[in-house]
Write a protein that holds these residues in place. Structure first.
Motif, PDB file in Angstrom:
ATOM      1  N   HIS A 129      30.775  87.326   3.937  1.00  0.00           N
ATOM      2  CA  HIS A 129      30.266  88.673   3.691  1.00  0.00           C
ATOM      3  C   HIS A 129      29.366  88.638   2.478  1.00  0.00           C
ATOM      4  O   HIS A 129      29.422  87.696   1.672  1.00  0.00           O
ATOM      5  CB  HIS A 129      31.435  89.640   3.467  1.00  0.00           C
ATOM      6  N   HIS A 155      33.295  93.197  -0.741  1.00  0.00           N
ATOM      7  CA  HIS A 155      32.647  93.286   0.577  1.00  0.00           C
ATOM      8  C   HIS A 155      31.425  94.167   0.348  1.00  0.00           C
ATOM      9  O   HIS A 155      31.477  95.378   0.490  1.00  0.00           O
ATOM     10  CB  HIS A 155      33.603  93.874   1.613  1.00  0.00           C
ATOM     11  N   GLU A 176      33.638  81.381   4.186  1.00  0.00           N
ATOM     12  CA  GLU A 176      35.092  81.268   4.121  1.00  0.00           C
ATOM     13  C   GLU A 176      35.754  81.072   5.493  1.00  0.00           C
ATOM     14  O   GLU A 176      36.498  81.922   5.960  1.00  0.00           O
ATOM     15  CB  GLU A 176      35.685  82.491   3.441  1.00  0.00           C
ATOM     16  N   ASP A 202      43.435  83.277  -2.896  1.00  0.00           N
ATOM     17  CA  ASP A 202      42.156  83.957  -2.637  1.00  0.00           C
ATOM     18  C   ASP A 202      42.052  85.041  -3.692  1.00  0.00           C
ATOM     19  O   ASP A 202      42.713  86.079  -3.587  1.00  0.00           O
ATOM     20  CB  ASP A 202      42.160  84.551  -1.222  1.00  0.00           C
TER      21      ASP A 202
HETATM   22  N1  GLY Z   1      39.695  88.442  -0.199  1.00  0.00           N
HETATM   23  C1  GLY Z   1      38.693  89.154   0.453  1.00  0.00           C
HETATM   24  C2  GLY Z   1      37.793  88.289   1.185  1.00  0.00           C
HETATM   25  O1  GLY Z   1      37.795  87.092   1.018  1.00  0.00           O
HETATM   26  O2  GLY Z   1      37.001  88.740   1.943  1.00  0.00           O
END
Ligand code: GLY
Ligand code: MN
Ligand code: MN
Length: 447
Positions: A333, A340, A375, A239
Motif C-alpha cells: 500500500h 494506509h 509485504e 509488524d
Molecule cells: N500493519 C499494517 C500493514 O502492514 O498494512
C-alpha cells in the motif's frame, strides 16, 4: 516547508473563481464519557498544509488571492492551569506564518468578508460545520479530496527525508527486537523493547497498532492482543512502526523464536523472501502494483509446490485462486502521513473482485516519489483451509495431511518500505531478513 504544500495544493485550483477552501483541524477525543484524553494527533491533511499540531484550529484558503487564514482558539486562564501555557497571537503568528491569523470566533466574519461563490470542503462533517455560518454558498465535496490526494501521493524531497528518518529509527528498533527475542518471553516484552527504542529517539506516536505475534497468532492479520508467552519452536512476527513528523514507517519481520528455522519454517520463509526480493527488484516507474502482486503470488506458489504443500502447475494454481488461500491480503500500500496512505485507487479505478487481490490497496502504475510497502506473506489459516479441503476443485491442489500439520504454524510476512525513483527504487528498510543473517545474530545474542 508547509508553504510548498500549500502552493502545490492551490496550484490545482482555478484562481479566477471567487471560492475558498475551508478545513477543520482535529479536536481532542476522550474515552467514552470520561476525562481520559487520547494523545492528540492532527488530521493528516490539516497537518500536511499547516504543521499545526494542536486541537481546535481551522483554516481558509482564499482561492483568488491565495491568502491563508488560520483560526486558533482563544484560551483562558483555566486552560493554562490544566493544560499548559496559553500562546499569544504573536506566538501563533510566528510559529505558523499564516497571511492572516484570527481567533476562531472570527470565522463567520471572515467568511462574510470573502463572500465566496463556492466552498470546497473535505467531507460532510466539515461541510455541516461551515453551513452553520454560511447557508447560501454551494459546497463542493469532491475536488479538495482529489487535489490533496494528488499532492500527498507524490512526496517532496523534504517529505522523503522525514520518511527516511522514521525508517532509520524503525531499523534500529526492529533490530533490537531481533537481538532480544527468545522463547519464554511474552509478546508484550518484544513490544516493550520496540516502543522503548522509538521513545528514546523522541518518537511517541505509533503509526498503527503494532503486531507482536508468536506461533499461530502470526496468521492473524491484525492481531493486537500481544499477550502470549513465546514458545520454543514458534515463529515470531513483528509488524510495527512509529511516525516521525507524522510520516509513518511500517516494517514486518518474521523470526524463529529459538534462533533456528525448522525445515518447514525455512521453506515457507524462503518462498516469501524470494517473492519479496524479486518484486522489489522490479520496482521502477510504470510498473503496476497488480502485476507485482500476481508475480509475488506465483513465486510463493512455486515455493509451496517445492515444499510439497500444494500440487499442480503454477498456471492452474493461480487460475483457481489457490494462492488466495495462503496469501489473502494485498502485496502492499502507499505509505505517508497515514500508514494506509491515500491515493491507491485513482478516480474511476475499482477494486478487482477476485480472492486475494481484492484487498490490494493500490492499483495504479508506480511513479517517482511515491512511497509504498512491499509485504508478501504466506499463512496457514484453518478458517480458509478447512473449507478448501471440502471443496472438490480446491482440494485437488492441496496436500491435506501435510497442511493439517501446519495449523499451528502461523505465517510469515516480510515487509519493506520503498521509494520509487526515476532510476528504480530506494529501500528504506534495513533490518536483517536473510535466514543465515537472522540465525547468526540470534546465535550471537544468546551466547
Ligand atoms: N500493519 C499494517 C500493514 O502492514 O498494512
Ligand atoms: Mn505492516
Ligand atoms: Mn503495511
Amino acid at each position: 516547508m508547509r508553504h510548498l504544500h500549500r502552493e502545490k495544493l492551490l496550484s490545482l485550483f482555478d484562481e479566477s473563481q471567487d471560492a475558498l477552501i475551508y478545513m477543520k483541524g482535529a479536536d481532542l477525543s476522550y474515552r467514552y464519557d470520561t476525562d481520559y484524553e487520547f494523545p492528540f494527533r492532527q488530521e493528516s491533511n490539516f497537518w500536511y498544509l499547516t504543521g499545526v499540531n494542536e486541537p481546535d484550529c481551522h483554516l481558509i484558503f482564499d482561492l483568488r488571492s491565495h491568502e491563508y487564514h488560520l483560526f486558533v482558539p482563544r484560551r483562558d486562564a483555566n486552560y493554562a492551569v490544566w493544560h499548559g501555557r496559553v500562546k499569544t497571537r504573536e506566538q501563533y503568528q510566528n510559529e505558523y506564518e499564516p497571511e492572516h491569523l484570527h481567533w476562531d470566533a472570527e470565522l463567520p466574519k471572515v467568511l462574510k468578508e470573502i463572500d465566496p461563490d463556492r466552498i470546497y470542503c473535505l467531507n460532510e462533517e466539515q461541510a455541516e460545520y461551515i453551513e452553520e455560518f454560511e447557508r447560501k454558498t454551494p459546497i463542493d465535496l469532491d475536488a479538495l479530496e482529489e487535489a490533496l490526494t494528488h499532492c500527498r501521493v507524490f512526496k517532496t524531497e523534504w517529505e522523503l527525508d522525514q520518511m527516511r528518518e522514521a525508517a532509520r529509527i524503525n531499523n534500529i528498533a526492529h533490530t533490537e527486537v531481533l537481538r532480544s527475542l527468545e522463547p519464554g518471553k511474552y509478546e508484550y516484552e518484544m513490544k516493550a523493547v520496540f516502543d522503548y527504542h522509538h521513545l528514546q529517539h523522541g518518537l511517541m506516536q505509533d503509526a498503527y497498532n503494532g503486531i507482536f505475534a508468536s506461533g499461530s497468532n502470526c496468521a492473524i492479520l491484525h492481531y493486537v492482543e500481544n499477550d502470549k508467552q513465546i514458545s520454543d519452536g514458534d515463529l515470531f512476527l513483528i509488524d510495527a512502526g512509529f511516525e516521525y513528523q507524522g510520516y509513518a514507517s511500517d516494517f514486518t519481520r518474521t523470526y524463529p523464536a529459538n534462533g533456528s528455522f525448522t525445515k518447514d519454517q525455512a521453506a515457507v520463509y524462503q518462498a516469501v523472501l524470494d517473492a519479496q526480493k524479486q518484486v522489489i527488484k522490479d520496482i521502477k516507474p510504470e510498473v503496476s502494483m497488480e502485476d507485482l502482486h500476481i508475480k509475488s503470488a506465483e513465486i510463493m506458489m512455486q515455493g509451496l509446490v517445492d515444499a510439497g504443500l500444494v500440487k499442480g502447475s503454477i498456471d492452474d494454481l493461480m487460475e483457481n485462486d489457490i494462492f488466495a488461500l495462503f496469501f489473502p491480503h494485498g502485496l502492499g500500500h502507499f505509505l505517508g502521513l497515514d500508514t494506509h496512505d491515500v491515493g491507491g485507487y485513482p478516480k474511476g479505478v475499482e477494486r478487482i473482485d477476485r480472492p486475494g487481490i481484492k484487498y490490494l490497496r493500490a492499483r495504479r502504475a508506480l511513479q517517482p516519489s511515491m512511497v509504498l510497502t512491499i509485504e508478501p506473506g504466506i499463512y496457514f489459516i484453518p478458517a480458509l483451509l478447512k473449507p478448501a479441503f471440502e471443496d472438490e476443485n480446491t482440494a485437488q491442489f492441496l496436500n491435506k495431511s501435510k497442511l493439517e500439520n501446519l495449523f499451528d504454524f502461523g505465517g510469515v510476512r516480510i515487509e519493506d518500505n520503498i521509494i520509487v525513483t526515476e532510476e528504480g527504487h530506494e529501500n528504506l528498510t534495513n533490518v536483517p531478513k536473510e535466514r543465515e543473517e537472522i540465525e547468526t545474530i540470534m546465535a550471537g545474542s544468546s551466547a
